[in-house]
Motif scaffolding. Sequence first.
Motif, short mmCIF file in Angstrom:
data_model
loop_
_atom_site.label_atom_id
_atom_site.label_comp_id
_atom_site.label_asym_id
_atom_site.label_seq_id
_atom_site.Cartn_x
_atom_site.Cartn_y
_atom_site.Cartn_z
N LYS A 1 3.91 -14.87 -0.94
CA LYS A 1 3.06 -14.12 -0.01
C LYS A 1 3.07 -14.76 1.37
O LYS A 1 3.10 -14.06 2.38
CB LYS A 1 1.63 -14.03 -0.53
N GLN A 2 3.09 -16.09 1.42
CA GLN A 2 3.13 -16.77 2.71
C GLN A 2 4.42 -16.45 3.44
O GLN A 2 4.42 -16.27 4.66
CB GLN A 2 3.00 -18.27 2.52
N PHE A 3 5.53 -16.40 2.71
CA PHE A 3 6.80 -16.06 3.32
C PHE A 3 6.77 -14.65 3.91
O PHE A 3 7.22 -14.42 5.03
CB PHE A 3 7.93 -16.18 2.29
N THR B 1 6.36 -10.96 8.54
CA THR B 1 5.64 -9.89 9.23
C THR B 1 5.22 -10.32 10.62
O THR B 1 5.34 -9.57 11.59
CB THR B 1 4.41 -9.46 8.41
N ASP C 1 4.12 -12.97 4.86
CA ASP C 1 3.21 -12.97 6.02
C ASP C 1 3.90 -13.55 7.25
O ASP C 1 3.76 -13.04 8.36
CB ASP C 1 1.95 -13.77 5.70
N ALA C 2 4.67 -14.61 7.06
CA ALA C 2 5.39 -15.22 8.18
C ALA C 2 6.45 -14.25 8.71
O ALA C 2 6.64 -14.12 9.92
CB ALA C 2 6.04 -16.52 7.74
#
Length: 60
Positions: free
Chosen positions: A2-4, A9, A6-7
């Motif tokens: 999810k962090q990937f 985006t 978000d980054a």
Amino acid sequence: MKQFLDALTALLKVKTIVTLVIIVVLAVLSLNGSVEPDKFLTIATMVVAFYFGTQNEKKS
């Protein structure tokens, strides 16, 4: 994961903003006569093509 996403985006948002800023600055310079219209069209076409080219690569 999810962090990937978000980054990624956030990067796309930055790329979109930078593309729009470049086009607006070039348009203003072209209207002022600082940049020739032919050069404006060439540069704007390259910037937009790069933007959409990288968008298509991301989706693949």
